[in-house]
Scaffold this active site. Structure first.
Site, PDB file in Angstrom:
ATOM      1  N   HIS A   1       0.836  -1.180   0.124  1.00  0.00           N
ATOM      2  CA  HIS A   1       0.187  -0.024  -0.002  1.00  0.00           C
ATOM      3  C   HIS A   1       0.982   1.051   0.088  1.00  0.00           C
ATOM      4  O   HIS A   1       1.894   1.287   0.679  1.00  0.00           O
ATOM      5  CB  HIS A   1      -1.012  -0.105   1.244  1.00  0.00           C
ATOM      6  CG  HIS A   1      -0.343  -0.034   2.475  1.00  0.00           C
ATOM      7  ND1 HIS A   1       0.074   1.106   3.048  1.00  0.00           N
ATOM      8  CD2 HIS A   1      -0.298  -0.915   3.528  1.00  0.00           C
ATOM      9  CE1 HIS A   1       0.466   0.669   4.346  1.00  0.00           C
ATOM     10  NE2 HIS A   1       0.381  -0.496   4.609  1.00  0.00           N
TER      11      HIS A   1
ATOM     12  N   ASP B   1      -0.021   4.337   1.037  1.00  0.00           N
ATOM     13  CA  ASP B   1      -0.388   5.226   1.988  1.00  0.00           C
ATOM     14  C   ASP B   1       0.460   4.878   3.423  1.00  0.00           C
ATOM     15  O   ASP B   1       0.706   3.852   3.545  1.00  0.00           O
ATOM     16  CB  ASP B   1      -1.816   5.443   2.137  1.00  0.00           C
ATOM     17  CG  ASP B   1      -2.644   4.249   2.861  1.00  0.00           C
ATOM     18  OD1 ASP B   1      -2.321   3.054   2.253  1.00  0.00           O
ATOM     19  OD2 ASP B   1      -3.294   4.219   3.524  1.00  0.00           O
TER      20      ASP B   1
ATOM     21  N   ASP C   1       6.320   0.338   6.988  1.00  0.00           N
ATOM     22  CA  ASP C   1       4.971  -0.112   6.558  1.00  0.00           C
ATOM     23  C   ASP C   1       4.625   1.186   5.642  1.00  0.00           C
ATOM     24  O   ASP C   1       3.932   2.170   5.730  1.00  0.00           O
ATOM     25  CB  ASP C   1       3.945   0.118   7.970  1.00  0.00           C
ATOM     26  CG  ASP C   1       2.651  -0.146   7.683  1.00  0.00           C
ATOM     27  OD1 ASP C   1       2.416  -0.710   6.765  1.00  0.00           O
ATOM     28  OD2 ASP C   1       2.063   0.277   8.498  1.00  0.00           O
TER      29      ASP C   1
ATOM     30  N   GLU D   1      -4.861   2.076   2.398  1.00  0.00           N
ATOM     31  CA  GLU D   1      -5.014   0.494   3.075  1.00  0.00           C
ATOM     32  C   GLU D   1      -5.213   1.046   4.588  1.00  0.00           C
ATOM     33  O   GLU D   1      -6.114   0.087   5.360  1.00  0.00           O
ATOM     34  CB  GLU D   1      -3.694  -0.105   2.798  1.00  0.00           C
ATOM     35  CG  GLU D   1      -3.894  -1.300   3.615  1.00  0.00           C
ATOM     36  CD  GLU D   1      -3.360  -1.415   5.062  1.00  0.00           C
ATOM     37  OE1 GLU D   1      -3.543  -2.835   5.757  1.00  0.00           O
ATOM     38  OE2 GLU D   1      -2.816  -0.572   5.658  1.00  0.00           O
ATOM     39  N   GLU D   2      -4.514   2.090   5.089  1.00  0.00           N
ATOM     40  CA  GLU D   2      -4.943   2.214   6.675  1.00  0.00           C
ATOM     41  C   GLU D   2      -6.015   2.579   6.895  1.00  0.00           C
ATOM     42  O   GLU D   2      -6.242   2.761   8.265  1.00  0.00           O
ATOM     43  CB  GLU D   2      -3.640   3.418   6.703  1.00  0.00           C
ATOM     44  CG  GLU D   2      -2.033   3.091   6.532  1.00  0.00           C
ATOM     45  CD  GLU D   2      -1.584   2.032   7.383  1.00  0.00           C
ATOM     46  OE1 GLU D   2      -2.208   1.598   8.223  1.00  0.00           O
ATOM     47  OE2 GLU D   2      -0.209   1.690   7.476  1.00  0.00           O
TER      48      GLU D   2
ATOM     49  N   GLU E   1       3.652  -6.556   3.770  1.00  0.00           N
ATOM     50  CA  GLU E   1       3.642  -5.698   5.293  1.00  0.00           C
ATOM     51  C   GLU E   1       4.817  -6.468   6.198  1.00  0.00           C
ATOM     52  O   GLU E   1       5.304  -7.324   6.004  1.00  0.00           O
ATOM     53  CB  GLU E   1       2.161  -6.106   6.052  1.00  0.00           C
ATOM     54  CG  GLU E   1       1.216  -5.559   5.302  1.00  0.00           C
ATOM     55  CD  GLU E   1       0.564  -4.181   5.505  1.00  0.00           C
ATOM     56  OE1 GLU E   1       1.505  -3.439   6.138  1.00  0.00           O
ATOM     57  OE2 GLU E   1      -0.323  -3.760   5.091  1.00  0.00           O
TER      58      GLU E   1
ATOM     59  N   HIS F   1       3.739   2.728  12.244  1.00  0.00           N
ATOM     60  CA  HIS F   1       2.976   3.783  13.044  1.00  0.00           C
ATOM     61  C   HIS F   1       3.490   4.569  14.102  1.00  0.00           C
ATOM     62  O   HIS F   1       2.787   5.363  14.643  1.00  0.00           O
ATOM     63  CB  HIS F   1       1.425   3.483  13.648  1.00  0.00           C
ATOM     64  CG  HIS F   1       0.666   2.449  12.415  1.00  0.00           C
ATOM     65  ND1 HIS F   1      -0.600   2.171  12.670  1.00  0.00           N
ATOM     66  CD2 HIS F   1       1.014   2.137  11.166  1.00  0.00           C
ATOM     67  CE1 HIS F   1      -0.874   1.522  11.396  1.00  0.00           C
ATOM     68  NE2 HIS F   1      -0.111   1.421  10.541  1.00  0.00           N
TER      69      HIS F   1
HETATM   70 ZN   LIG Z   1       0.874  -1.408   6.368  1.00  0.00          ZN
END
Ligand SMILES: [Zn+2]
Length: 399
Positions: A86, A88, A118, A150-151, A178, A372
């Protein structure tokens, strides 16, 4: 800009790693927080892949500010492998970073920046590998798939899967990169989030029968949810490896009402479920719909015909079911020498690809513990390991 294509050098790990870091620095410089456009990053990757001779397709979202990218290297035939990531990233708001989150910084073989683990590290490795692979004679295609949003509930992949099916793409396997610390993952639960709103009728607390108490109906709905939570325990599949082994339900927020002596006209609950099998989500939704239509709404509308109960879908991430037959797992096991595949507690786009008929694993560089967080990083060692694996995957497409 990206590195320009040069001579095939698939076994030259040092230059592949250098190319990966260069790609990563450009990717990190695109602040593709889910709330922002990802078009600059998608265009940059599309230009690079186009230059390599890949067939590149871009799928814009209805608003036009986001896009998915799907590229094919090698023959335009069914089968082959999808490398998926992903585009984003999560926001950096209120996080304390030692350096600019959108500038790739290296300290002692750790590469720092928002999205390094990520999951732009994996995307950078896939792009670096695309260059030598584009000069190989493949019997089956290598696809690169980069999605948006995705997030915030796998919105991009959800839109892309039917498009790929419509266009006749039928890849056989998918690797979702991931961050798993390059461990092989073959399953995770789904995650479905909802907000249910109850619209009753306000009134004076001294005359409860003249109003429709939205908080009380929210509680009755919550009770039904908790009964279903118990029923789901019994439905857990035999030998389920998840912890806990069944589909869970959580009521995370309940709000409504103003004061002791006022009948609340509005209430809402935020709740989620984490299905271990697709049938469980349908089971819960059908039972709730039955309860709403046959019990709650008739009782509410007997007093107030305009009473309403609505449920907003916040996000529905499909689970990845561990399956006895999984060609992707077998391929990665063979390439890495790992003879075990695990399940993880976080959600990915993998289940959507599994629903499309592919065998799917999750395996990528970096640790989920860094995702994150401030000072997110991926190590050079993890990127090198990822490149080694992807190289093996590409070689398998020559046979
Ligand atoms: Zn991810």
């Amino acid at each position: 800009m990206f590195l320009r294509p040069s001579e095939p050098q698939i076994s030259d790990t040092a230059s592949l790693l250098a190319a990966t870091e260069e790609h990563l620095s450009h990717l990190i410089a695109c602040p593709t927080v889910s709330s922002e456009s990802n078009l600059a990053m998608i265009t940059m990757m599309a230009d690079f892949l186009d230059h390599l001779g890949a067939k590149v397709e871009i799928f814009r979202d209805p608003g036009g500010g986001k896009a998915n990218l799907f590229a094919t290297i090698g023959p335009d035939v069914p089968g082959g492998v999808v490398l998926s990531g992903h585009s984003d990233v999560v926001p950096v708001t209120d996080q304390d970073w030692a350096s600019d989150p959108f500038t790739l910084v290296e300290r002692q073989d750790h590469l720092y920046g928002r999205g390094t683990c990520d999951m732009k590290g994996f995307i950078a490795a896939a792009l670096a590998l695309a260059e030598p692979v584009s000069k190989m004679q493949l019997k089956r295609p290598l696809h690169l798939c980069f999605t948006h949003d995705e997030e915030v509930g796998c919105l991009g992949a959800r839109a892309l899967v039917p498009e790929l099916q419509r266009l006749g793409y039928a890849p056989r396997m998918a690797i979702i990169g991931e961050p798993t610390g390059m461990r092989l993952i073959e399953g995770h639960k789904g995650c479905c989030e909802y907000t249910t709103r109850f619209h009753g009728l306000e009134g004076h607390g001294s005359a409860p029968d003249r109003g429709v108490n939205a908080v009380l109906y929210a509680l009755r709905y919550t009770n039904r949810l908790m009964e279903l939570a118990e029923a789901l325990k019994v439905r857990a599949p035999q030998g389920s490896r998840f912890d806990p082994p069944w589909t869970t339900v959580n009521v995370g927020r309940l709000a409504g009402g103003a004061a002791h002596n006022v009948i609340p006209g509005k209430a809402e609950i935020d709740w989620e479920m984490r299905p271990v099998q697709p049938g469980d989500a349908a089971f819960v939704k059908e039972a709730l719909a039955h309860c709403v239509e046959n019990e709650l709404l008739p009782a509410m509308r007997a007093v107030h015909p305009n009473a309403e109960i609505t449920t907003e879908v916040i996000g529905e991430v499909v689970g990845l079911m561990p399956l006895p037959d999984n060609e992707a797992r077998d391929l990665i096991s063979r390439l890495t020498g790992s003879n075990s595949a695990d399940v993880v507690p976080f959600g990915t786009e993998a289940g959507l690809f599994q629903q499309m008929g592919m065998s799917v694993v999750v395996c990528g560089p970096g640790e989920i513990a860094q995702a994150h967080k401030p000072d997110e990083f991926v190590t050079r060692g993890q990127l090198a390991q990822c490149l080694g694996l992807l190289e093996g995957v590409a070689q398998s497409l020559r046979a």
